[in-house]
Design a protein around this motif. Structure first.
Motif, mmCIF file in Angstrom:
data_model
loop_
_atom_site.group_PDB
_atom_site.id
_atom_site.type_symbol
_atom_site.label_atom_id
_atom_site.label_comp_id
_atom_site.label_asym_id
_atom_site.label_seq_id
_atom_site.Cartn_x
_atom_site.Cartn_y
_atom_site.Cartn_z
ATOM 1 N N LEU A 76 43.435 -12.333 -119.770
ATOM 2 C CA LEU A 76 44.261 -11.613 -119.105
ATOM 3 C C LEU A 76 44.633 -10.174 -120.090
ATOM 4 N N HIS A 77 44.697 -9.228 -120.330
ATOM 5 C CA HIS A 77 45.018 -7.886 -121.094
ATOM 6 C C HIS A 77 46.398 -7.771 -120.490
ATOM 7 N N ARG A 78 47.373 -8.396 -121.407
ATOM 8 C CA ARG A 78 49.049 -8.029 -120.961
ATOM 9 C C ARG A 78 49.578 -7.043 -122.414
ATOM 10 N N PRO A 79 49.797 -6.017 -121.616
ATOM 11 C CA PRO A 79 50.370 -4.875 -122.277
ATOM 12 C C PRO A 79 51.992 -5.651 -122.617
ATOM 13 N N ASP A 80 52.513 -5.001 -123.651
ATOM 14 C CA ASP A 80 53.772 -4.821 -124.055
ATOM 15 C C ASP A 80 54.793 -4.564 -123.471
ATOM 16 N N TRP A 81 54.849 -5.037 -122.648
ATOM 17 C CA TRP A 81 55.638 -4.795 -121.688
ATOM 18 C C TRP A 81 57.063 -4.085 -121.650
ATOM 19 N N ALA A 82 57.740 -4.311 -123.452
ATOM 20 C CA ALA A 82 58.786 -3.798 -123.601
ATOM 21 C C ALA A 82 58.828 -2.228 -123.774
ATOM 22 N N ALA A 83 57.817 -2.229 -124.857
ATOM 23 C CA ALA A 83 56.879 -1.297 -124.991
ATOM 24 C C ALA A 83 57.054 -0.215 -124.630
ATOM 25 N N CYS A 84 56.022 -0.733 -122.851
ATOM 26 C CA CYS A 84 56.050 0.237 -121.597
ATOM 27 C C CYS A 84 57.265 0.802 -120.759
ATOM 28 N N ARG A 85 58.048 -0.201 -120.849
ATOM 29 C CA ARG A 85 59.358 0.207 -120.986
ATOM 30 C C ARG A 85 60.396 1.168 -121.347
ATOM 31 N N LEU A 128 53.079 -9.435 -109.774
ATOM 32 C CA LEU A 128 52.928 -8.541 -111.227
ATOM 33 C C LEU A 128 52.853 -9.944 -111.638
ATOM 34 N N GLU A 129 53.763 -10.799 -111.791
ATOM 35 C CA GLU A 129 53.804 -11.958 -112.426
ATOM 36 C C GLU A 129 52.554 -12.368 -112.029
ATOM 37 N N THR A 130 51.531 -13.118 -111.499
ATOM 38 C CA THR A 130 50.793 -13.526 -111.722
ATOM 39 C C THR A 130 49.492 -12.631 -111.225
ATOM 40 N N ASN A 131 49.292 -11.694 -111.196
ATOM 41 C CA ASN A 131 48.274 -10.476 -111.290
ATOM 42 C C ASN A 131 48.126 -9.144 -112.073
ATOM 43 N N HIS A 132 48.532 -8.466 -112.857
ATOM 44 C CA HIS A 132 48.917 -7.608 -113.160
ATOM 45 C C HIS A 132 48.125 -6.577 -112.860
ATOM 46 N N THR A 133 46.629 -6.851 -112.772
ATOM 47 C CA THR A 133 45.581 -6.241 -113.343
ATOM 48 C C THR A 133 45.109 -4.681 -112.308
ATOM 49 N N VAL A 147 58.314 5.222 -110.045
ATOM 50 C CA VAL A 147 58.087 4.191 -109.880
ATOM 51 C C VAL A 147 57.108 3.133 -110.604
ATOM 52 N N MET A 148 56.829 3.949 -112.153
ATOM 53 C CA MET A 148 56.159 2.828 -113.046
ATOM 54 C C MET A 148 57.351 2.736 -113.910
ATOM 55 N N GLY A 149 58.651 3.459 -113.757
ATOM 56 C CA GLY A 149 59.278 2.660 -114.488
ATOM 57 C C GLY A 149 59.689 1.315 -114.383
ATOM 58 N N ARG A 150 60.045 1.209 -112.631
ATOM 59 C CA ARG A 150 60.155 0.417 -112.005
ATOM 60 C C ARG A 150 60.014 -0.690 -112.069
ATOM 61 N N VAL A 151 58.477 -0.391 -112.041
ATOM 62 C CA VAL A 151 57.669 -1.786 -112.822
ATOM 63 C C VAL A 151 57.240 -2.019 -113.922
ATOM 64 N N PHE A 152 57.268 -1.634 -115.504
ATOM 65 C CA PHE A 152 57.809 -1.819 -116.222
ATOM 66 C C PHE A 152 59.167 -2.610 -116.644
ATOM 67 N N ASN A 153 60.192 -2.147 -115.931
ATOM 68 C CA ASN A 153 61.053 -2.600 -116.320
ATOM 69 C C ASN A 153 61.317 -3.489 -115.917
ATOM 70 N N HIS A 154 61.141 -4.178 -114.261
ATOM 71 C CA HIS A 154 61.035 -5.583 -114.001
ATOM 72 C C HIS A 154 59.927 -6.572 -114.840
ATOM 73 N N SER A 155 58.998 -5.817 -115.272
ATOM 74 C CA SER A 155 57.753 -7.087 -116.278
ATOM 75 C C SER A 155 58.148 -7.058 -117.387
ATOM 76 N N ALA A 156 58.898 -6.020 -117.691
ATOM 77 C CA ALA A 156 59.241 -6.581 -119.537
ATOM 78 C C ALA A 156 60.791 -7.497 -119.251
ATOM 79 N N ARG A 157 61.387 -7.563 -118.243
ATOM 80 C CA ARG A 157 62.603 -9.033 -118.074
ATOM 81 C C ARG A 157 61.902 -9.588 -118.961
#
Length: 182
Positions: free
Chosen positions: A32-41, A89-94, A172-182
């Motif tokens: 499952l492709h997992r982007p670099d959440w920190a870089a996206c944030r 997002l924790e289980t499926n972010h596709t 909104v996108m920033g909130r998604v990446f901020n949560h996922s980068a934790r």
């Protein structure tokens, strides 16, 4: 004697039959492709920062509110059905990444269009392109799609609308990446 004969036949038959084939190995799970959440944030924060610095050349448009005249022609935006909530997002972010990718491609193409010819945004385009590369990883590169502007006089209003919608999307996108980068 008959039971003994049956037993001998069963043993003999077992010795004559080829051994059972080894079970086929389970197919490798598709990663499952997992982007670099920190870089996206980081890039989404930079995008929001750059958007805040873009000044409206026509002061009359600054306070203008957008009407939802035709929601069919709106650019892709994150909806509740896109599964961008923290639990999903924790289980499926596709699905969420697909929607973000669609919107980033749309806004990238819009920034390169005639709408921004008089007010180019090279830093904004570069940051958006970098963010799109992180989100697209594993999904191939999508070429730019030219966006035609038919009415020259409507360009300032279209630019205003595009920037306002892009700011909303970036939040909104920033909130998604901020949560996922934790």
């Amino acid at each position: 004697m008959a039971p003994l004969r049956r037993l001998c036949l069963c043993v003999l038959l077992a010795l004559l039959l080829p051994p059972p084939a080894a079970p086929a190995p389970a197919p490798a799970p598709v990663p499952l492709h997992r982007p670099d959440w920190a870089a996206c944030r980081i890039l989404s924060r930079e995008l929001s920062r750059l958007l805040a610095t873009v000044k409206e050349p026509h002061s009359a448009l600054e306070g203008m509110q957008l009407l939802d005249e035709d929601s069919q022609n709106w650019p892709p935006r994150i909806r509740c059905s896109d599964s961008c909530d923290p639990l999903t997002l924790e289980t499926n972010h596709t699905r969420c990444l697909h929607r973000i990718r669609q919107a980033l491609q749309h806004y990238r193409d819009l920034l390169g269009s005639d709408i921004f010819r008089d007010q180019p945004q090279p830093q904004l385009e570069t940051t958006m392109e970098q963010l799109l590369r992180h989100v697209q990883e594993g999904h191939g590169h999508h070429p730019r799609v030219p966006i035609k502007v038919w009415d020259f006089w409507a360009q300032p209003y279209q630019r205003h609308q595009a920037l306002k919608r892009l700011r909303s999307f970036a939040a909104v996108m920033g909130r998604v990446f901020n949560h996922s980068a934790r």
